[in-house]
Write a protein that holds these residues in place. Structure first.
Motif, PDB file in Angstrom:
ATOM      1  N   VAL A 135     -39.146 -77.081 -27.531  1.00 25.82           N
ATOM      2  CA  VAL A 135     -39.317 -76.129 -26.868  1.00 25.82           C
ATOM      3  C   VAL A 135     -38.614 -76.620 -25.623  1.00 25.82           C
ATOM      4  N   HIS A 136     -38.330 -77.358 -25.198  1.00 30.39           N
ATOM      5  CA  HIS A 136     -38.271 -77.134 -23.711  1.00 30.39           C
ATOM      6  C   HIS A 136     -36.808 -79.008 -23.860  1.00 30.39           C
ATOM      7  N   ARG A 137     -36.637 -79.183 -22.425  1.00 28.08           N
ATOM      8  CA  ARG A 137     -35.703 -80.583 -22.758  1.00 28.08           C
ATOM      9  C   ARG A 137     -35.700 -81.175 -21.361  1.00 28.08           C
ATOM     10  N   LEU A 138     -35.539 -82.831 -21.170  1.00 33.26           N
ATOM     11  CA  LEU A 138     -35.543 -82.834 -20.393  1.00 33.26           C
ATOM     12  C   LEU A 138     -33.802 -83.633 -20.540  1.00 33.26           C
ATOM     13  N   ASP A 139     -33.003 -84.412 -19.264  1.00 31.66           N
ATOM     14  CA  ASP A 139     -31.962 -84.963 -19.468  1.00 31.66           C
ATOM     15  C   ASP A 139     -32.517 -85.898 -20.160  1.00 31.66           C
ATOM     16  N   ARG A 140     -31.136 -86.857 -20.296  1.00 33.99           N
ATOM     17  CA  ARG A 140     -30.756 -87.712 -21.481  1.00 33.99           C
ATOM     18  C   ARG A 140     -31.352 -88.728 -19.998  1.00 33.99           C
ATOM     19  N   ASP A 141     -31.042 -89.087 -18.692  1.00 33.75           N
ATOM     20  CA  ASP A 141     -31.685 -90.047 -18.055  1.00 33.75           C
ATOM     21  C   ASP A 141     -32.640 -89.940 -17.267  1.00 33.75           C
ATOM     22  N   THR A 142     -33.214 -88.338 -17.630  1.00 30.74           N
ATOM     23  CA  THR A 142     -34.753 -88.332 -16.899  1.00 30.74           C
ATOM     24  C   THR A 142     -35.659 -88.596 -17.914  1.00 30.74           C
ATOM     25  N   SER A 143     -37.146 -89.416 -17.438  1.00 30.85           N
ATOM     26  CA  SER A 143     -37.548 -89.525 -18.395  1.00 30.85           C
ATOM     27  C   SER A 143     -38.972 -88.598 -18.104  1.00 30.85           C
ATOM     28  N   GLY A 144     -40.384 -88.695 -18.802  1.00 32.48           N
ATOM     29  CA  GLY A 144     -41.223 -88.009 -18.667  1.00 32.48           C
ATOM     30  C   GLY A 144     -41.360 -87.036 -20.071  1.00 32.48           C
ATOM     31  N   LEU A 145     -43.011 -86.665 -19.868  1.00 30.68           N
ATOM     32  CA  LEU A 145     -43.498 -86.134 -20.530  1.00 30.68           C
ATOM     33  C   LEU A 145     -42.843 -84.443 -20.974  1.00 30.68           C
ATOM     34  N   MET A 146     -43.441 -84.636 -22.154  1.00 33.46           N
ATOM     35  CA  MET A 146     -42.404 -83.030 -23.201  1.00 33.46           C
ATOM     36  C   MET A 146     -42.985 -82.828 -24.277  1.00 33.46           C
ATOM     37  N   ILE A 147     -43.306 -81.579 -24.707  1.00 36.69           N
ATOM     38  CA  ILE A 147     -43.878 -81.137 -25.813  1.00 36.69           C
ATOM     39  C   ILE A 147     -43.229 -80.853 -27.267  1.00 36.69           C
ATOM     40  N   TYR A 148     -43.185 -81.200 -28.279  1.00 37.74           N
ATOM     41  CA  TYR A 148     -42.694 -80.871 -29.293  1.00 37.74           C
ATOM     42  C   TYR A 148     -43.936 -80.073 -30.645  1.00 37.74           C
ATOM     43  N   ALA A 149     -42.888 -79.011 -31.433  1.00 33.91           N
ATOM     44  CA  ALA A 149     -43.770 -78.470 -31.941  1.00 33.91           C
ATOM     45  C   ALA A 149     -43.905 -79.145 -33.161  1.00 33.91           C
ATOM     46  N   LYS A 150     -44.872 -78.841 -34.588  1.00 34.77           N
ATOM     47  CA  LYS A 150     -44.748 -79.770 -35.695  1.00 34.77           C
ATOM     48  C   LYS A 150     -43.890 -78.140 -36.539  1.00 34.77           C
ATOM     49  N   ASP A 151     -44.113 -77.096 -36.097  1.00 26.51           N
ATOM     50  CA  ASP A 151     -43.827 -76.007 -37.518  1.00 26.51           C
ATOM     51  C   ASP A 151     -43.247 -74.847 -35.975  1.00 26.51           C
ATOM     52  N   LYS A 152     -42.425 -73.544 -36.963  1.00 28.09           N
ATOM     53  CA  LYS A 152     -41.890 -72.603 -36.112  1.00 28.09           C
ATOM     54  C   LYS A 152     -42.941 -72.105 -35.302  1.00 28.09           C
ATOM     55  N   ALA A 153     -43.834 -71.905 -36.264  1.00 29.46           N
ATOM     56  CA  ALA A 153     -44.805 -70.701 -35.755  1.00 29.46           C
ATOM     57  C   ALA A 153     -45.411 -71.318 -34.146  1.00 29.46           C
ATOM     58  N   THR A 154     -45.470 -72.227 -34.340  1.00 31.80           N
ATOM     59  CA  THR A 154     -46.406 -73.090 -32.967  1.00 31.80           C
ATOM     60  C   THR A 154     -45.066 -73.283 -32.139  1.00 31.80           C
ATOM     61  N   GLU A 155     -43.995 -73.218 -32.370  1.00 30.14           N
ATOM     62  CA  GLU A 155     -43.070 -72.889 -31.283  1.00 30.14           C
ATOM     63  C   GLU A 155     -42.389 -71.844 -30.707  1.00 30.14           C
ATOM     64  N   LEU A 156     -42.609 -70.594 -32.032  1.00 27.92           N
ATOM     65  CA  LEU A 156     -42.759 -69.496 -31.142  1.00 27.92           C
ATOM     66  C   LEU A 156     -43.909 -68.925 -29.803  1.00 27.92           C
ATOM     67  N   LYS A 157     -44.462 -69.021 -30.382  1.00 22.10           N
ATOM     68  CA  LYS A 157     -45.916 -69.154 -29.141  1.00 22.10           C
ATOM     69  C   LYS A 157     -45.373 -70.128 -27.905  1.00 22.10           C
ATOM     70  N   LEU A 158     -45.293 -71.315 -27.952  1.00 24.13           N
ATOM     71  CA  LEU A 158     -45.063 -71.822 -26.950  1.00 24.13           C
ATOM     72  C   LEU A 158     -43.744 -71.591 -26.229  1.00 24.13           C
ATOM     73  N   GLU A 159     -42.068 -71.009 -26.800  1.00 27.81           N
ATOM     74  CA  GLU A 159     -41.160 -69.858 -26.346  1.00 27.81           C
ATOM     75  C   GLU A 159     -41.251 -68.819 -25.660  1.00 27.81           C
ATOM     76  N   GLU A 160     -42.371 -67.913 -26.651  1.00 20.23           N
ATOM     77  CA  GLU A 160     -42.139 -66.046 -25.617  1.00 20.23           C
ATOM     78  C   GLU A 160     -42.757 -66.569 -24.511  1.00 20.23           C
ATOM     79  N   ASP A 161     -43.899 -67.400 -24.239  1.00 22.02           N
ATOM     80  CA  ASP A 161     -44.755 -67.643 -23.372  1.00 22.02           C
ATOM     81  C   ASP A 161     -45.150 -68.080 -21.988  1.00 22.02           C
ATOM     82  N   TRP A 162     -43.763 -68.761 -22.129  1.00 22.12           N
ATOM     83  CA  TRP A 162     -43.496 -70.123 -21.626  1.00 22.12           C
ATOM     84  C   TRP A 162     -43.788 -70.342 -20.081  1.00 22.12           C
TER      85      TRP A 162
END
Length: 299
Positions: A135-162
């Motif tokens: 749902v979002h990205r960090l560069d290869r050489d940037t560290s830190g916190l990220m979210i990954y959705a476990k299903d398409k519906a959750t991904e779309l909910k996160l992306e549509e109003d990020w």
């Protein structure tokens, strides 16, 4: 104290606090059919979360409305171990990870090391019928916190109003030289040239408008530790804006000045706060500022 609501989300039992108190006392009074020794072991083993954050302190102060998650199995990190990825939160809808440097957020070419592939393998090994959705990205050489959705519906909910869902996202960077200003805002247009180098312009150059807010956390004669809040999320935004200020990110081989005290790109996504797309709870995470950043200030 009384439990207002209890249900199951993945391998965690969920509770809501109704009165002030201390965490271990609350657990002993409200989590039934679990022994005192097992509750203490679960707490020590990072299997208790309060409002999405792992808590290990027995005397952690609770307030009404707080949400407590109690692991019903061994902690995730006892099953999942990877030098590049650390799981800091997981439920049936999403996972929050802390990414190390040296790994991509998702695949880019054949056999590339990436977080999505690592998580997909973990889900398979732990017999979860899901895949990691980016749902979002960090560069290869940037560290830190990220979210990954476990299903398409959750991904779309996160992306549509990020931008409304994620209400606080902060980075910290070690910059070359001593910053003159305590805080401020940089705003201009960013565009890639034919060599894929992002450059800025004070006037519209056909690129994307980018706004970065910064605040100095600490400084020395040689370096500055700076917190960034992004109003926009453009490619290489922090790196380019830091260079625009005359204080590039240390270790930045693309936009830097050769100053590399830590042997890495000194950029880390350390605060991530969002409204859960399914439960609508506020989820707040903060990771430690890399020790090498702090050490460089003291040298």
């Amino acid at each position: 104290m009384r439990i207002n609501n209890q249900n199951s989300r993945g391998d965690y039992a969920q509770y809501e606090v109704k009165e002030d108190g201390l965490l271990l006392e609350w657990l002993l009074a409200n989590v039934k059919d679990v022994s005192r020794s097992k509750l203490k072991a679960t707490l020590k083993g990072k299997g208790i979360r309060v409002n999405g954050k792992i808590i290990t302190r027995f005397d952690y102060a609770l307030r009404p409305g707080m949400r407590i998650s109690v692991s019903r199995t061994k902690q995730n990190n006892a099953v999942f171990k990877n030098r590049y990825v650390k799981i800091v939160y997981e439920d049936q809808y999403l996972v929050v990870v802390e990414k190390n440097i040296g790994i991509l957020s998702m695949a880019a070419g054949h056999s590339s090391l990436n977080v999505k592939a690592v998580l997909d393998d973990y889900f398979h090994q732990s017999r979860q019928k899901c895949n990691a959705h980016v749902v979002h990205r960090l560069d290869r050489d940037t560290s830190g916190l990220m979210i990954y959705a476990k299903d398409k519906a959750t991904e779309l909910k996160l992306e549509e109003d990020w931008h409304n869902t994620v209400y606080d996202r902060r980075y910290v960077a070690l910059l070359s030289g001593e910053m003159e200003r305590e805080e401020g805002t940089i705003a201009n247009w960013l565009k890639d040239n034919k060599a894929y180098i992002t450059y800025s312009s004070p006037t519209d150059n056909g690129g994307k408008y980018a706004v970065t807010h910064f605040h100095v956390l600490n400084r020395s004669a040689n370096y500055s530790l700076v917190e960034y809040r992004l109003e926009t999320g453009r490619k290489n935004q922090i790196r380019v804006h830091s260079a625009d200020m005359g204080h590039p990110v240390c270790g930045d081989i693309k936009y830097g000045n050769g100053d590399d005290p830590c042997g890495r790109l000194c950029l880390h996504a350390y605060v991530l706060c969002f409204i859960h797309p399914v439960t609508h709870q506020r989820m707040e995470f903060e990771s430690q500022i890399p020790g090498s950043f702090i050490h460089a200030l003291k040298v």
